[in-house]
Scaffold this motif. Sequence first.
Motif, PDB file in Angstrom:
ATOM      1  N   GLN A  47      54.169  49.288  46.512  1.00  0.00           N
ATOM      2  CA  GLN A  47      53.482  48.273  47.330  1.00  0.00           C
ATOM      3  C   GLN A  47      53.961  48.329  48.770  1.00  0.00           C
ATOM      4  O   GLN A  47      55.119  48.636  49.021  1.00  0.00           O
ATOM      5  CB  GLN A  47      53.759  46.875  46.760  1.00  0.00           C
ATOM      6  CG  GLN A  47      53.273  46.673  45.345  1.00  0.00           C
ATOM      7  CD  GLN A  47      51.767  46.760  45.221  1.00  0.00           C
ATOM      8  OE1 GLN A  47      51.050  46.632  46.207  1.00  0.00           O
ATOM      9  NE2 GLN A  47      51.280  47.006  44.030  1.00  0.00           N
ATOM     10  N   GLN A  57      46.040  49.007  45.267  1.00  0.00           N
ATOM     11  CA  GLN A  57      47.365  48.399  45.492  1.00  0.00           C
ATOM     12  C   GLN A  57      47.269  46.878  45.434  1.00  0.00           C
ATOM     13  O   GLN A  57      48.115  46.210  44.859  1.00  0.00           O
ATOM     14  CB  GLN A  57      47.898  48.789  46.874  1.00  0.00           C
ATOM     15  CG  GLN A  57      48.569  50.138  46.904  1.00  0.00           C
ATOM     16  CD  GLN A  57      49.269  50.365  48.232  1.00  0.00           C
ATOM     17  OE1 GLN A  57      48.889  49.795  49.250  1.00  0.00           O
ATOM     18  NE2 GLN A  57      50.291  51.183  48.227  1.00  0.00           N
ATOM     19  N   ASP A  74      43.962  51.546  48.758  1.00  0.00           N
ATOM     20  CA  ASP A  74      44.480  50.263  49.254  1.00  0.00           C
ATOM     21  C   ASP A  74      43.999  49.112  48.379  1.00  0.00           C
ATOM     22  O   ASP A  74      44.743  48.170  48.100  1.00  0.00           O
ATOM     23  CB  ASP A  74      44.067  50.041  50.717  1.00  0.00           C
ATOM     24  CG  ASP A  74      44.856  50.936  51.663  1.00  0.00           C
ATOM     25  OD1 ASP A  74      45.895  51.479  51.233  1.00  0.00           O
ATOM     26  OD2 ASP A  74      44.435  51.106  52.825  1.00  0.00           O
ATOM     27  N   ILE A 101      51.991  51.573  41.490  1.00  0.00           N
ATOM     28  CA  ILE A 101      51.903  52.094  42.866  1.00  0.00           C
ATOM     29  C   ILE A 101      52.925  51.371  43.746  1.00  0.00           C
ATOM     30  O   ILE A 101      53.130  50.173  43.605  1.00  0.00           O
ATOM     31  CB  ILE A 101      50.481  51.866  43.426  1.00  0.00           C
ATOM     32  CG1 ILE A 101      49.452  52.562  42.527  1.00  0.00           C
ATOM     33  CG2 ILE A 101      50.358  52.330  44.862  1.00  0.00           C
ATOM     34  CD1 ILE A 101      48.020  52.209  42.829  1.00  0.00           C
TER      35      ILE A 101
END
Length: 485
Positions: free
Chosen positions: A4, A441, A438, A2
């Motif tokens: 960042q 991440q 989130d 993913i």
Amino acid sequence: MIQQPGTSGLVLNEALLWDKSRDGRCAISLPKQDVDRATLDDSLTGDIPDLPQLSELDVVRHYTRLSQWNFGVDTGMYPLGSCTMKYNPKTNEVQAARKGFAEAHPLAGDEFSQGSLKLMYNLERYLAELTGFEAVTLQPAAGAHGELTGMLMMHAYFAKKGKQRSKIIIPDTAHGTNPASAALCGFEPINVKSGPDGILDPETIAAVMDEDTAGIMVTNPNTLGLFESNIKKIADIVHSKGGLVYGDGANMNAIMGIVKPGEIGIDVLHLNLHKTFSTPHGGGGPGSGPVAVGKRLEPFLPVPRVVKELDSYKFITDCPETIGKIHTFYGHFGIMVRAYAYILSMGAKGLLDTSRLAVLSANYIKESLKGTLNLPYDRPCMHECVFNDEIQQKNHITTVDMAKRLLDYGFHPPTIYFPLVVHGAFMVEPTESESKEDIDQFIDAVKAIAKEAKEDPEKLRKAPFRTKVTRLDEVTAARKPCLKG
Ligand SMILES: *Cc1c(COP(=O)(O)O)cnc(C)c1O
């Protein structure tokens, strides 16, 4: 992998305003002078202050850039364990800015402050209901101030009984403010160790509790993010020797609507509005640490107290056993408005869901990172989970190296080296605010850093690289701070 949040950034350099200053430059245009020139009187002459001379745009850019150097919960995830850095809803700010609240004057008198008094009264009732206590004071300005207030009440309680007690039991999983608050009231903190499962064993308490001990201060959930499931037995032991149980409720975020501390043997408890109830932590405003008590300690509550008579509200001060005032007026009113707005907008079900979600998020992180980081207490956690650097130590990478590297990935690091019971602690509290994306991440970032720890430890020890300043010598930074851009 993913993307960042911290992989790109425009970090602008910023000179001091004095360095940017140019003689004669000015941010305002004054109208042409139409009165006679007069000299300043003596008191106003002398040295003219050395103020920088700047255009409006210079000033706007300077302060806007500085504001962008800040990191807050409105910028990104702030997983600081033990601090509950949850989102501060904007509606709280709207309500607190309403003219009637923002311009209320503490000396206006009860008659002209009915709305504010009603809000404080209702907030006290809601907090009493949530915690299972009789009465609440909203005066203390922070959690630690609430602890001091609670300890003063315990002190007053024993004074009234005619025999003061000198000691207080404090587990190794308590927050550091607990022994400090107790010591300020003259109690000697008696440190006790938690069991191998990270929680207190009733037998440990039974062995130290005596009639010279005022009681115990228990952080529950404790600073390992674990629920003290023996709390009722422990409270019974303390009560059987005439002692009292202080509950540190700073971690109430994990148990709202699930556990009522007042019903499981706690005699006095503080809450942190700036944690559990979504008001800002510093910066955006002061804190607030309400204290809730049962019948036994109610007479000792600070004054003034807010009472309701028929349909009107007033402050009373004629409470003979009160410990007195512990804040000017009645504490930080603007913060109370925000917490009240939060409670009303969430409702009972919303608060319960908040706690469930906070616990779910922490357990998700715990399970996802277990194995990547060492998990000293491998059991279901509450709102936060505590890892350490035992696995990375093999490559001479420590918690601080990983925390610094997280900055490059765009995350505020979690709490590190606390709680003290875990060597090299890395303590994560996601709160209920973060979405699964989130949180993922963050998990990916920690995993990537753990990989770097194996593959390129040399580099990792120099992190961060993408921040305004890279790795500082922390001792020099603390002793000789350089505040220049
Ligand atoms: C934050 C915290 C405190 C102290 O609260 P402040 O508002 O920072 O004074 C006390 N106990 C625990 C468990 C905490 O997390």
